[in-house]
Design a protein around this motif. Structure first.
Motif, PDB file in Angstrom:
ATOM      1  N   ILE A 158       0.864  -1.192   0.000  1.00  0.00           N
ATOM      2  CA  ILE A 158       0.000   0.000   0.000  1.00  0.00           C
ATOM      3  C   ILE A 158       0.898   1.239   0.000  1.00  0.00           C
ATOM      4  O   ILE A 158       1.803   1.359   0.842  1.00  0.00           O
ATOM      5  N   GLN A 159       0.624   2.134  -0.956  1.00  0.00           N
ATOM      6  CA  GLN A 159       1.470   3.307  -1.129  1.00  0.00           C
ATOM      7  C   GLN A 159       0.619   4.572  -1.200  1.00  0.00           C
ATOM      8  O   GLN A 159      -0.542   4.529  -1.616  1.00  0.00           O
ATOM      9  N   ILE A 160       1.219   5.662  -0.834  1.00  0.00           N
ATOM     10  CA  ILE A 160       0.553   6.966  -0.878  1.00  0.00           C
ATOM     11  C   ILE A 160       1.461   7.935  -1.627  1.00  0.00           C
ATOM     12  O   ILE A 160       2.680   7.935  -1.444  1.00  0.00           O
ATOM     13  N   SER A 161       0.849   8.772  -2.491  1.00  0.00           N
ATOM     14  CA  SER A 161       1.649   9.736  -3.239  1.00  0.00           C
ATOM     15  C   SER A 161       0.755  10.882  -3.738  1.00  0.00           C
ATOM     16  O   SER A 161      -0.465  10.727  -3.856  1.00  0.00           O
ATOM     17  N   ASP A 162       1.373  12.009  -4.042  1.00  0.00           N
ATOM     18  CA  ASP A 162       0.663  13.093  -4.731  1.00  0.00           C
ATOM     19  C   ASP A 162       0.776  12.927  -6.239  1.00  0.00           C
ATOM     20  O   ASP A 162       0.174  13.692  -6.997  1.00  0.00           O
ATOM     21  N   ASP A 163       1.579  11.971  -6.665  1.00  0.00           N
ATOM     22  CA  ASP A 163       1.777  11.705  -8.092  1.00  0.00           C
ATOM     23  C   ASP A 163       0.850  10.563  -8.522  1.00  0.00           C
ATOM     24  O   ASP A 163       0.987   9.437  -8.055  1.00  0.00           O
ATOM     25  N   ALA A 164      -0.071  10.863  -9.420  1.00  0.00           N
ATOM     26  CA  ALA A 164      -1.030   9.843  -9.859  1.00  0.00           C
ATOM     27  C   ALA A 164      -0.340   8.666 -10.532  1.00  0.00           C
ATOM     28  O   ALA A 164      -0.894   7.571 -10.604  1.00  0.00           O
ATOM     29  N   GLU A 165       0.868   8.889 -11.039  1.00  0.00           N
ATOM     30  CA  GLU A 165       1.613   7.810 -11.697  1.00  0.00           C
ATOM     31  C   GLU A 165       2.490   7.036 -10.706  1.00  0.00           C
ATOM     32  O   GLU A 165       3.116   6.042 -11.076  1.00  0.00           O
ATOM     33  N   PHE A 166       2.577   7.529  -9.506  1.00  0.00           N
ATOM     34  CA  PHE A 166       3.414   6.896  -8.476  1.00  0.00           C
ATOM     35  C   PHE A 166       4.874   6.728  -8.921  1.00  0.00           C
ATOM     36  O   PHE A 166       5.510   5.714  -8.652  1.00  0.00           O
ATOM     37  N   LYS A 167       5.357   7.773  -9.560  1.00  0.00           N
ATOM     38  CA  LYS A 167       6.766   7.751  -9.959  1.00  0.00           C
ATOM     39  C   LYS A 167       7.622   8.547  -8.980  1.00  0.00           C
ATOM     40  O   LYS A 167       8.817   8.298  -8.835  1.00  0.00           O
ATOM     41  N   THR A 168       7.006   9.539  -8.328  1.00  0.00           N
ATOM     42  CA  THR A 168       7.768  10.372  -7.386  1.00  0.00           C
ATOM     43  C   THR A 168       6.999  10.516  -6.080  1.00  0.00           C
ATOM     44  O   THR A 168       5.768  10.397  -6.056  1.00  0.00           O
ATOM     45  N   GLY A 169       7.723  10.793  -5.041  1.00  0.00           N
ATOM     46  CA  GLY A 169       7.118  11.103  -3.746  1.00  0.00           C
ATOM     47  C   GLY A 169       6.248   9.984  -3.212  1.00  0.00           C
ATOM     48  O   GLY A 169       5.172  10.238  -2.648  1.00  0.00           O
ATOM     49  N   VAL A 170       6.708   8.774  -3.366  1.00  0.00           N
ATOM     50  CA  VAL A 170       5.895   7.625  -2.948  1.00  0.00           C
ATOM     51  C   VAL A 170       6.274   7.196  -1.529  1.00  0.00           C
ATOM     52  O   VAL A 170       7.456   6.992  -1.226  1.00  0.00           O
ATOM     53  N   THR A 171       5.254   7.087  -0.669  1.00  0.00           N
ATOM     54  CA  THR A 171       5.469   6.536   0.674  1.00  0.00           C
ATOM     55  C   THR A 171       4.791   5.168   0.756  1.00  0.00           C
ATOM     56  O   THR A 171       3.587   5.058   0.517  1.00  0.00           O
ATOM     57  N   THR A 172       5.577   4.181   1.070  1.00  0.00           N
ATOM     58  CA  THR A 172       5.004   2.842   1.242  1.00  0.00           C
ATOM     59  C   THR A 172       4.653   2.657   2.707  1.00  0.00           C
ATOM     60  O   THR A 172       5.524   2.734   3.576  1.00  0.00           O
ATOM     61  N   ILE A 173       3.364   2.432   2.968  1.00  0.00           N
ATOM     62  CA  ILE A 173       2.929   2.307   4.371  1.00  0.00           C
ATOM     63  C   ILE A 173       2.722   0.853   4.775  1.00  0.00           C
ATOM     64  O   ILE A 173       2.553   0.553   5.957  1.00  0.00           O
ATOM     65  N   TYR A 174       2.727  -0.042   3.819  1.00  0.00           N
ATOM     66  CA  TYR A 174       2.555  -1.474   4.151  1.00  0.00           C
ATOM     67  C   TYR A 174       3.151  -2.280   3.016  1.00  0.00           C
ATOM     68  O   TYR A 174       2.947  -1.962   1.830  1.00  0.00           O
ATOM     69  N   GLY A 208      -0.424  12.651   0.783  1.00  0.00           N
ATOM     70  CA  GLY A 208      -0.633  12.370  -0.628  1.00  0.00           C
ATOM     71  C   GLY A 208      -2.097  12.437  -1.008  1.00  0.00           C
ATOM     72  O   GLY A 208      -2.991  12.389  -0.148  1.00  0.00           O
ATOM     73  N   ARG A 209      -2.343  12.545  -2.310  1.00  0.00           N
ATOM     74  CA  ARG A 209      -3.716  12.603  -2.808  1.00  0.00           C
ATOM     75  C   ARG A 209      -4.205  11.218  -3.242  1.00  0.00           C
ATOM     76  O   ARG A 209      -5.403  10.950  -3.244  1.00  0.00           O
ATOM     77  N   TYR A 210      -3.264  10.364  -3.586  1.00  0.00           N
ATOM     78  CA  TYR A 210      -3.638   9.058  -4.142  1.00  0.00           C
ATOM     79  C   TYR A 210      -3.158   7.939  -3.219  1.00  0.00           C
ATOM     80  O   TYR A 210      -2.052   7.998  -2.667  1.00  0.00           O
ATOM     81  N   VAL A 211      -3.994   6.919  -3.113  1.00  0.00           N
ATOM     82  CA  VAL A 211      -3.616   5.706  -2.367  1.00  0.00           C
ATOM     83  C   VAL A 211      -3.683   4.544  -3.348  1.00  0.00           C
ATOM     84  O   VAL A 211      -4.723   4.320  -3.988  1.00  0.00           O
ATOM     85  N   ARG A 212      -2.584   3.847  -3.483  1.00  0.00           N
ATOM     86  CA  ARG A 212      -2.524   2.718  -4.427  1.00  0.00           C
ATOM     87  C   ARG A 212      -2.289   1.423  -3.640  1.00  0.00           C
ATOM     88  O   ARG A 212      -1.406   1.363  -2.779  1.00  0.00           O
ATOM     89  N   LEU A 213      -3.079   0.418  -3.978  1.00  0.00           N
ATOM     90  CA  LEU A 213      -2.977  -0.877  -3.294  1.00  0.00           C
ATOM     91  C   LEU A 213      -2.635  -1.961  -4.305  1.00  0.00           C
ATOM     92  O   LEU A 213      -3.336  -2.119  -5.311  1.00  0.00           O
ATOM     93  N   HIS A 214      -1.578  -2.677  -4.037  1.00  0.00           N
ATOM     94  CA  HIS A 214      -1.110  -3.750  -4.929  1.00  0.00           C
ATOM     95  C   HIS A 214      -1.409  -5.112  -4.298  1.00  0.00           C
ATOM     96  O   HIS A 214      -1.418  -5.264  -3.079  1.00  0.00           O
TER      97      HIS A 214
END
Lengths: 236, 448
Positions: A158-174, A208-214
């Protein structure tokens, strides 16, 4: 499906040693019947839980360091200003047309286990992404993949970022991808068995604005599922 | 694919070779007819009839089997149908045709070879017979039907049409079960005389709740009525209704009572059952059932106890236990429940271990007790394990066997006649429990 893990005494001993000197996640703490060990001040984070409904024959789960299904809610203290940010927000994903259901189910507020409440994405590495519409300080992410069968999802990141592409400024929280099979970096969080109490992740104020879950399949089949994802925090 | 110049069509070939083998050959019989390399490479065109939970499980298991082309999917629920089409498209890169009605599907799809029937139990017999009569080979989920007469009709249809009909007792193709029966029980007489059997499937209340659905996706009442359902609750929970299924003893017990009958090689002489609505008060079927079967085998009498409890997980899940004068075999689809225990008076198994037939388990710790009663107990049996494990989804070997038979490369491991012989006693469990009377099983009860 993720490759079978070969049990190793060395691995087990190492894991026990690490477990003794690290703070436990809300999930691990709840599984062990312990109090949360994250922040000292704040208010308890609450949500509504769906009823328990387990169907079918259990499938084997050969996963190391597996946190068993919770029998009580995980606990986490969050800042008093925390609210649910994700309800009704747009969800996109690595697969435009899911196999079953729609991506909007992920933020519709329904956490039931039955048919029609979950979205299913194809096998292999897949992700879904919630757009909070503005940047936020995220306190917690609460995830229900699929809880009508006891199973564990592989390579949950699970990652959080202000970049919709998750190329920069990515924080991995899990990250429980212990062998980096998703190539997002090796994780140290423990894989866990799904339950109606979901997976509660302490986001520790990541911005961040976006939360991405893999994820990458599960112990019962190759597919990826989501019933609901809640993002709790404070809009900036 | 088959060339235009071929003498017989693929479908003819499949039908003739399968018919040549016939139904009900002994387990593990060598192939009589073999497809040519070209034929073997040919696709088998498959229809999926019913794409609910079990339909999905079977598709997952078939996704690992080469040479299949999923051509059509049939389900009355648009939600299931759309999901099935999408999953097949993702699997094979080709969109199958979807149908709500099986008659329309069979009238339209003329190049089908086989059907996988995973509809509710009360539709098994009509759907299987329709497919057999349309010239398809059929893999149908167990229980064969909700009534014994409907199951009889399936056997007659299989034999009349000459098509293959495999019933989904998947343990019949599970290497663990086949090895245990063929190598250990028959080959090594490892149990000595089997004198008793115990089996169970115990599920917690949480695993036995009504299945829910999103009301936004409900099927229109007129469609439900057309296909025999009173409402969506019946559609989702047909297993709990007497007119639609045999209840837990059929739904769960059939798998394991089939093993009793398969391993012993005979049918029971009587059944005596008790059941009740102990927790789920409003369900039509019993939530808990206990059954005793009496057998007469060439080695002597055997009593078998089976319980299915949908109200507690107590007692360690699901397994079958074959108790003999020299050993007891605990076996299950789960390797964790599978062990073999040698009686202290039995000949040593060192030779079986050294030759790889068994694996020695670590000795259990001795119980230290001052309890005087303990001194009357027999010595604890030594525990052994089977070599190897099943590395495939549980249903895959049984489906592989079906498609091998369709290609003329194998005999079915559980054709409808053999399945019927094994299932027939199960149809008399609920009547015994309802009447609270034992039932002596005669040819009239057990024959087609």
């Amino acid at each position: 499906m993720k490759k079978q893990h070969i049990a190793s005494t060395v691995f087990t001993i190492a894991a026990l040693a690490i477990a003794g000197c690290e703070k436990k996640s809300p999930q691990e703490a709840a599984a062990g019947g312990e109090a949360p060990s994250t922040i000292a001040k704040g208010v308890p984070l609450n949500t509504e839980f769906p009823p328990e409904l387990i169907e079918g024959t259990p499938q084997p789960m050969d996963v190391p360091n597996l946190v068993q299904a919770l029998v009580e809610p995980p606990k986490l203290l969050v800042p008093e200003s925390t609210t649910l940010l994700s309800k009704g927000k747009m969800v996109t994903g690595s697969e435009e047309s899911p196999l079953i259901g729609e991506l909007s189910l992920i933020t519709d507020g329904d956490k039931e286990a039955g048919e029609g409440y979950y979205v299913e994405l194809s096998g292999g590495p897949q992700w879904v992404q919630i757009d909070l519409e503005q940047s936020a300080e995220v306190s917690a992410v609460w995830v229900w993949h699929f809880h009508s069968q006891k199973r564990a999802y592989n390579d949950v990141v699970i990652q959080i970022s202000d970049d919709a592409e998750f190329k920069t400024g990515v924080t991995t929280i899990y990250n429980n991808d212990y062998d980096d099979s998703s190539k997002l970096g090796k994780g140290s969080d423990s894989p866990y068995v799904e339950s109606r109490f979901g997976l509660l992740v302490d986001a520790k104020g990541a911005k961040g604005r976006y939360v991405r879950l893999h994820s990458q399949g599960n112990t019962s089949n190759d597919s990826n599922h989501y019933i609901e994802v809640e993002v709790h925090g404070k809009a900036l | 694919m088959k060339t235009e110049s071929s003498v017989i069509s693929r479908r003819d070939f499949i039908g003739k070779t399968a018919g040549g083998i016939g139904a009900g050959l002994v387990l593990g019989a060598p192939s009589i007819l073999r497809a040519s390399q070209d034929e073997a490479a040919d696709k088998i065109h498959v229809a999926l009839v019913g794409f609910g939970k079990q339909g999905k499980v079977l598709l997952d298991a078939m996704s690992n089997i080469p040479g299949l082309h999923f051509q059509a999917i049939c389900d009355i629920w648009d939600y299931n149908l759309k999901g099935g089409i999408a999953k097949v498209r993702a699997l094979q890169g080709h969109t199958p045709k979807g149908y709500a009605d099986i008659d329309e599907m069979l009238a339209t799809e003329k190049s089908l070879d086989a059907a996988i029937v995973a509809t509710p139990d009360f539709w098994h017999s009509p759907h299987t017979i329709k497919c057999l009569e349309a010239g398809l080979h059929v893999y149908c989920e167990k229980m064969m039907a909700n009534t014994i007469d409907a199951a009889r009709a399936m056997v007659r249809a299989m034999e009349k049409t000459g098509k293959l009909c495999q019933i989904g007792h998947q343990r019949r193709s599970n290497p663990r079960y086949r090895y245990t029966l063929e190598q250990l029980i028959k080959g090594k007489n490892i149990c000595g005389q089997i004198v008793n059997i115990n089996g169970q499937w115990n599920r917690a209340v949480s695993s036995s709740q009504d299945i829910g659905y999103n009301p936004k996706l409900a099927i229109k009442p007129e469609i439900l009525a057309r296909y025999g359902f009173k409402d969506m609750h019946q559609f989702m929970n047909w297993r709990t209704y007497r007119d639609l299924s045999g209840g837990p003893i059929s739904d769960l017990g059939a798998h394991q009572i089939d093993i009793f009958n398969w391993f012993l090689g005979v049918s029971p002489k009587s059944v005596f059952a008790s059941g009740g609505n102990d927790y789920f008060k409003t369900r039509e079927h019993f939530d808990n059932v206990m059954t005793i079967f009496d057998y007469e085998t060439p080695q002597g009498g055997v009593r078998a106890f089976y319980q299915v409890l949908t109200t507690t997980s107590a007692g360690g899940g699901y397994y079958e236990s074959f108790m003999g004068t020299e050993a007891t075999i605990n076996i299950s689809e789960r390797s964790a429940y599978t062990n073999i225990y040698r009686e202290s008076s039995a000949p040593p198994w060192d030779d079986l271990v050294s030759r790889g037939f068994l694996k020695r388990q670590a000795a259990a710790p001795k119980v230290q007790s001052a309890d005087a009663i303990a001194s009357y107990e027999s010595a604890a049996p030594e525990a052994y394990a089977l070599p190897g494990d099943l590395s495939k989804p549980p249903h895959q070997p049984h489906l592989e066997n079906f498609f091998d038979a369709v290609r003329g490369k194998a005999a079915l491991n559980c054709d409808a006649r053999h399945a019927f012989e094994s299932e027939a006693p199960i149809y008399w469990v609920n009547p015994s429990a309802l009447s609270r009377q034992p039932i002596n099983l005669t040819a009239e009860h057990l024959s087609v």
